[in-house]
Design an enzyme around this catalytic site. Sequence first.
Site, PDB file in Angstrom:
ATOM      1  N   HIS A  92      -1.900  -5.109   1.496  1.00  0.00           N
ATOM      2  CA  HIS A  92      -3.194  -5.759   1.314  1.00  0.00           C
ATOM      3  C   HIS A  92      -2.918  -7.184   0.846  1.00  0.00           C
ATOM      4  O   HIS A  92      -2.007  -7.396   0.047  1.00  0.00           O
ATOM      5  CB  HIS A  92      -4.030  -5.035   0.258  1.00  0.00           C
TER       6      HIS A  92
ATOM      7  N   ARG B 154       2.724  -6.991   9.254  1.00  0.00           N
ATOM      8  CA  ARG B 154       2.038  -5.891   9.933  1.00  0.00           C
ATOM      9  C   ARG B 154       2.518  -5.731  11.376  1.00  0.00           C
ATOM     10  O   ARG B 154       2.584  -4.613  11.893  1.00  0.00           O
ATOM     11  CB  ARG B 154       0.525  -6.116   9.876  1.00  0.00           C
TER      12      ARG B 154
ATOM     13  N   LYS C 245       0.844  -1.206   0.000  1.00  0.00           N
ATOM     14  CA  LYS C 245       0.000   0.000   0.000  1.00  0.00           C
ATOM     15  C   LYS C 245       0.882   1.261   0.000  1.00  0.00           C
ATOM     16  O   LYS C 245       2.093   1.181   0.253  1.00  0.00           O
ATOM     17  CB  LYS C 245      -0.908  -0.025   1.231  1.00  0.00           C
TER      18      LYS C 245
ATOM     19  N   THR D  22      -5.199  -7.642  10.735  1.00  0.00           N
ATOM     20  CA  THR D  22      -5.502  -6.335  10.132  1.00  0.00           C
ATOM     21  C   THR D  22      -4.988  -5.175  10.996  1.00  0.00           C
ATOM     22  O   THR D  22      -4.384  -4.235  10.491  1.00  0.00           O
ATOM     23  CB  THR D  22      -7.027  -6.198   9.945  1.00  0.00           C
TER      24      THR D  22
ATOM     25  N   ASN E 215      -1.410  -0.328   7.315  1.00  0.00           N
ATOM     26  CA  ASN E 215      -0.818  -1.606   7.719  1.00  0.00           C
ATOM     27  C   ASN E 215       0.022  -2.243   6.609  1.00  0.00           C
ATOM     28  O   ASN E 215       0.123  -3.463   6.505  1.00  0.00           O
ATOM     29  CB  ASN E 215      -1.905  -2.562   8.219  1.00  0.00           C
TER      30      ASN E 215
ATOM     31  N   ARG F 186      -1.633 -14.755   4.129  1.00  0.00           N
ATOM     32  CA  ARG F 186      -2.336 -14.128   5.262  1.00  0.00           C
ATOM     33  C   ARG F 186      -1.563 -14.356   6.569  1.00  0.00           C
ATOM     34  O   ARG F 186      -1.479 -13.482   7.411  1.00  0.00           O
ATOM     35  CB  ARG F 186      -3.756 -14.692   5.404  1.00  0.00           C
TER      36      ARG F 186
HETATM   37  P1  ADP Z   1      -7.529  -7.010   5.642  1.00  0.00           P
HETATM   38  O1  ADP Z   1      -6.762  -5.919   4.932  1.00  0.00           O
HETATM   39  O2  ADP Z   1      -6.722  -7.604   6.769  1.00  0.00           O
HETATM   40  O3  ADP Z   1      -8.082  -8.064   4.699  1.00  0.00           O
HETATM   41  P2  ADP Z   1     -10.240  -5.879   5.904  1.00  0.00           P
HETATM   42  O4  ADP Z   1     -10.625  -6.445   4.585  1.00  0.00           O
HETATM   43  O5  ADP Z   1     -11.167  -6.132   7.047  1.00  0.00           O
HETATM   44  O6  ADP Z   1      -8.790  -6.335   6.374  1.00  0.00           O
HETATM   45  O7  ADP Z   1     -10.085  -4.297   5.771  1.00  0.00           O
HETATM   46  C1  ADP Z   1      -9.412  -3.736   4.676  1.00  0.00           C
HETATM   47  C2  ADP Z   1      -8.527  -2.588   5.137  1.00  0.00           C
HETATM   48  O8  ADP Z   1      -9.362  -1.558   5.679  1.00  0.00           O
HETATM   49  C3  ADP Z   1      -7.562  -2.922   6.252  1.00  0.00           C
HETATM   50  O9  ADP Z   1      -6.343  -3.486   5.789  1.00  0.00           O
HETATM   51  C4  ADP Z   1      -7.344  -1.576   6.900  1.00  0.00           C
HETATM   52  O10 ADP Z   1      -6.409  -0.795   6.182  1.00  0.00           O
HETATM   53  C5  ADP Z   1      -8.707  -0.920   6.758  1.00  0.00           C
HETATM   54  N1  ADP Z   1      -9.598  -1.104   7.923  1.00  0.00           N
HETATM   55  C6  ADP Z   1     -10.322  -2.195   8.243  1.00  0.00           C
HETATM   56  N2  ADP Z   1     -11.066  -2.009   9.341  1.00  0.00           N
HETATM   57  C7  ADP Z   1     -10.806  -0.736   9.737  1.00  0.00           C
HETATM   58  C8  ADP Z   1     -11.277   0.093  10.813  1.00  0.00           C
HETATM   59  N3  ADP Z   1     -12.169  -0.345  11.676  1.00  0.00           N
HETATM   60  N4  ADP Z   1     -10.788   1.339  10.904  1.00  0.00           N
HETATM   61  C9  ADP Z   1      -9.896   1.814  10.027  1.00  0.00           C
HETATM   62  N5  ADP Z   1      -9.419   1.098   8.977  1.00  0.00           N
HETATM   63  C10 ADP Z   1      -9.869  -0.150   8.840  1.00  0.00           C
END
Ligand code: ADP
Length: 194
Positions: free
Chosen positions: A158, A135, A9, A124, A155, A118
């Site tokens: 993706h 992360r 990202k 996340t 983080n 993952r």
């Molecule tokens: P992942 O990236 O681990 O698959 P998600 O699909 O749940 O997680 O969320 C996508 C992205 O959205 C996360 O990587 C993070 O950057 C952001 N995100 C998720 N939940 C939140 C939240 N509650 N507040 C702020 N950013 C969030």
Amino acid sequence: MERTLVLVKPDGVQRNLIGKVISRFEHAGLKIVALKMLKPSKELAAKNYPDSNEWYTKVGERSIGTFKSMGIDVKKKFGTDEPVQIGKTIKGWLVRFLSSGNVVAMVLEGNNAAAHVRRLVGETDPLKASTGSIRGDFSIDDVILGNTLNRPIVNVVHASGNSQEAVGEIKIWFTEKEMLSYVVDTDKVYYKEW
Ligand code: ADP
């Protein structure tokens, strides 16, 4: 054999972490079959995240749960305590963030690629991510800091949630022609009888 999508990202690119991130996957034995750097449009960034109540709820509940555990009023921040509405707000932040600068997109191939990626990427919320994960090792962000600043959690990467999601996500970022088939020595270790 499976393929999965990873993005470094904009925060990972800005912090010069591209090489470090890629090396984690290489060291584990995953093979890069496609790789490019680009500045995504808002449309492309939006496509990367589902437009479904299920996804909005998951993301919204992450904020609600964290705010609750800290004794902070989530309504004060978002003007609502509806998970779907909060999830939609966060998706808006994500689209703005992902399209704000260059990202590195790649397709990784290997045994159980999505699940292994993952595992290597970690939770996340970096505050909950294990040490040793990307992360956990490369971010000190968390839900509260991100939400306070009206931005998503930064983080670094993706990664597709599972192999099924990976199929759809790969198509968003790459054409079939952009993916290369080749053999490396690692294949000779994992994918043969000893
Ligand atoms: P992942 O990236 O681990 O698959 P998600 O699909 O749940 O997680 O969320 C996508 C992205 O959205 C996360 O990587 C993070 O950057 C952001 N995100 C998720 N939940 C939140 C939240 N509650 N507040 C702020 N950013 C969030």
